[in-house]
Design a protein around this motif. Structure first.
Motif, mmCIF file in Angstrom:
data_model
loop_
_atom_site.group_PDB
_atom_site.id
_atom_site.type_symbol
_atom_site.label_atom_id
_atom_site.label_comp_id
_atom_site.label_asym_id
_atom_site.label_seq_id
_atom_site.Cartn_x
_atom_site.Cartn_y
_atom_site.Cartn_z
ATOM 1 N N LYS A 18 0.815 -1.214 0.000
ATOM 2 C CA LYS A 18 0.000 0.000 0.000
ATOM 3 C C LYS A 18 0.849 1.264 0.000
ATOM 4 N N GLU A 19 1.887 1.281 0.792
ATOM 5 C CA GLU A 19 2.747 2.470 0.853
ATOM 6 C C GLU A 19 3.419 2.731 -0.492
ATOM 7 N N ALA A 20 3.891 1.660 -1.133
ATOM 8 C CA ALA A 20 4.541 1.815 -2.439
ATOM 9 C C ALA A 20 3.544 2.288 -3.488
ATOM 10 N N LEU A 21 2.317 1.765 -3.421
ATOM 11 C CA LEU A 21 1.283 2.200 -4.357
ATOM 12 C C LEU A 21 0.997 3.689 -4.207
ATOM 13 N N LEU A 22 0.843 4.126 -2.979
ATOM 14 C CA LEU A 22 0.532 5.533 -2.721
ATOM 15 C C LEU A 22 1.690 6.459 -3.075
ATOM 16 N N SER A 23 2.879 5.868 -3.148
ATOM 17 C CA SER A 23 4.045 6.682 -3.530
ATOM 18 C C SER A 23 4.176 6.820 -5.042
ATOM 19 N N GLY A 24 3.289 6.165 -5.773
ATOM 20 C CA GLY A 24 3.287 6.321 -7.229
ATOM 21 C C GLY A 24 3.533 5.070 -8.033
ATOM 22 N N GLU A 25 3.736 3.914 -7.385
ATOM 23 C CA GLU A 25 4.015 2.676 -8.108
ATOM 24 C C GLU A 25 2.682 2.016 -8.512
ATOM 25 N N ILE A 26 2.054 2.581 -9.536
ATOM 26 C CA ILE A 26 0.711 2.198 -9.955
ATOM 27 C C ILE A 26 0.634 0.741 -10.420
ATOM 28 N N TRP A 27 1.745 0.210 -10.950
ATOM 29 C CA TRP A 27 1.731 -1.161 -11.452
ATOM 30 C C TRP A 27 1.329 -2.177 -10.385
ATOM 31 N N ARG A 28 1.447 -1.793 -9.125
ATOM 32 C CA ARG A 28 1.122 -2.723 -8.041
ATOM 33 C C ARG A 28 -0.379 -3.001 -7.947
ATOM 34 N N LEU A 29 -1.195 -2.358 -8.753
ATOM 35 C CA LEU A 29 -2.615 -2.693 -8.813
ATOM 36 C C LEU A 29 -2.832 -4.018 -9.538
ATOM 37 N N ILE A 30 -1.897 -4.371 -10.431
ATOM 38 C CA ILE A 30 -2.039 -5.580 -11.245
ATOM 39 C C ILE A 30 -0.960 -6.623 -10.962
ATOM 40 N N THR A 31 0.282 -6.174 -10.774
ATOM 41 C CA THR A 31 1.402 -7.125 -10.668
ATOM 42 C C THR A 31 1.300 -8.139 -9.535
ATOM 43 N N PRO A 32 0.585 -7.857 -8.426
ATOM 44 C CA PRO A 32 0.469 -8.895 -7.396
ATOM 45 C C PRO A 32 -0.212 -10.175 -7.887
ATOM 46 N N LEU A 33 -0.926 -10.095 -9.029
ATOM 47 C CA LEU A 33 -1.607 -11.273 -9.568
ATOM 48 C C LEU A 33 -0.638 -12.282 -10.172
ATOM 49 N N PHE A 34 0.598 -11.872 -10.411
ATOM 50 C CA PHE A 34 1.528 -12.734 -11.142
ATOM 51 C C PHE A 34 2.662 -13.285 -10.281
ATOM 52 N N ILE A 35 2.594 -13.052 -8.988
ATOM 53 C CA ILE A 35 3.578 -13.628 -8.064
ATOM 54 C C ILE A 35 2.845 -14.411 -6.985
ATOM 55 N N GLN A 36 3.590 -15.300 -6.321
ATOM 56 C CA GLN A 36 3.018 -16.108 -5.236
ATOM 57 C C GLN A 36 3.955 -15.984 -4.026
ATOM 58 N N PRO A 37 3.871 -14.879 -3.297
ATOM 59 C CA PRO A 37 4.847 -14.594 -2.238
ATOM 60 C C PRO A 37 4.770 -15.521 -1.029
ATOM 61 N N MET A 38 3.698 -16.310 -0.920
ATOM 62 C CA MET A 38 3.569 -17.194 0.236
ATOM 63 C C MET A 38 4.293 -18.524 0.043
#
Length: 212
Positions: free
Chosen positions: A67-87
């Motif tokens: 959320k902090e990175a998104l609010l700082s301007g990293e708009i791609w984080r609205l979609i890119t979390p769909l393509f990784i599996q961090p767990m």
């Protein structure tokens, strides 16, 4: 209240799995797996990015839901979390299975409109997750639930083409998703949005049919 959360989840995934299994079992020959470009692209792209995250862990940091990175301007984080599996591996296993079995089925019904359903529902789920939680995370399951919502909608709007009891599958699925919204589970709104987006496609198809 925790038991209600699990019950609501039980209303979503088991009906979807039941429908998927029986369709592949009895009508799977209807699906031309050589003509599913959207499924192939999404599955391949997700597999590549997910594989690379184990070699280059910084990919997770760069693409995860933050959320902090998104609010700082990293708009791609609205979609890119769909393509990784961090767990980790278990998330890769479950999401890998679900994406492989559900996407071809949805593309069989909706054609290339699947890309709108997948990304539209995934985007909606991510936005809601950002609003509901500050947790840093990610995963393909949000978009996959959107695809599941599209399958429920297909059954609902084409109920005469299925055995009578099948009508209870989308009823249970959508009811479960509505209940999960009260638990602030981002999968739930993604499923509902997937159903809504797919209904637009189905109604357009019906309009073309009647016009012909």
């Amino acid at each position: 209240m925790k038991i209600l959360f699990y019950i609501a989840n039980g209303f979503v995934m088991p009906p979807a799995m039941f429908f998927m299994y029986n369709f592949y079992k009895f009508r799977g020959r209807e699906i031309n797996f050589t003509k599913l470009p959207i499924s192939i692209i999404i599955i391949s792209f997700t597999a590549v990015i997910t594989s690379l995250q184990f070699v280059f862990p910084e990919i997770i940091t760069a693409l995860e839901r933050n959320k902090e990175a998104l609010l700082s301007g990293e708009i791609w984080r609205l979609i890119t979390p769909l393509f990784i599996q961090p767990m980790g591996l278990w998330q890769c296993l479950f999401n890998g299975i679900f994406i492989i079995v559900f996407l071809p089925l949805a593309e069989h019904f909706y054609g290339r409109y699947l890309i709108i359903i997948y990304l539209g529902a995934g985007l909606a789920g991510q936005i809601v997750n950002y609003y509901w939680s500050a947790k840093i995370s990610g995963g393909s399951s949000t978009a996959i639930y959107g695809v599941i919502g599209s399958l429920f909608m297909y059954i609902l709007l084409n109920r005469k083409a299925f055995p009578t009891g099948y009508i209870f599958l989308p009823i249970a699925g959508f009811l479960g998703a509505i209940v999960l919204c009260f638990f602030k589970d981002g999968h739930a709104p993604a499923l509902l949005v997937g159903g809504a987006l797919s209904s637009i496609s189905l109604y357009k198809s019906l309009d073309r049919t009647y016009a012909a």
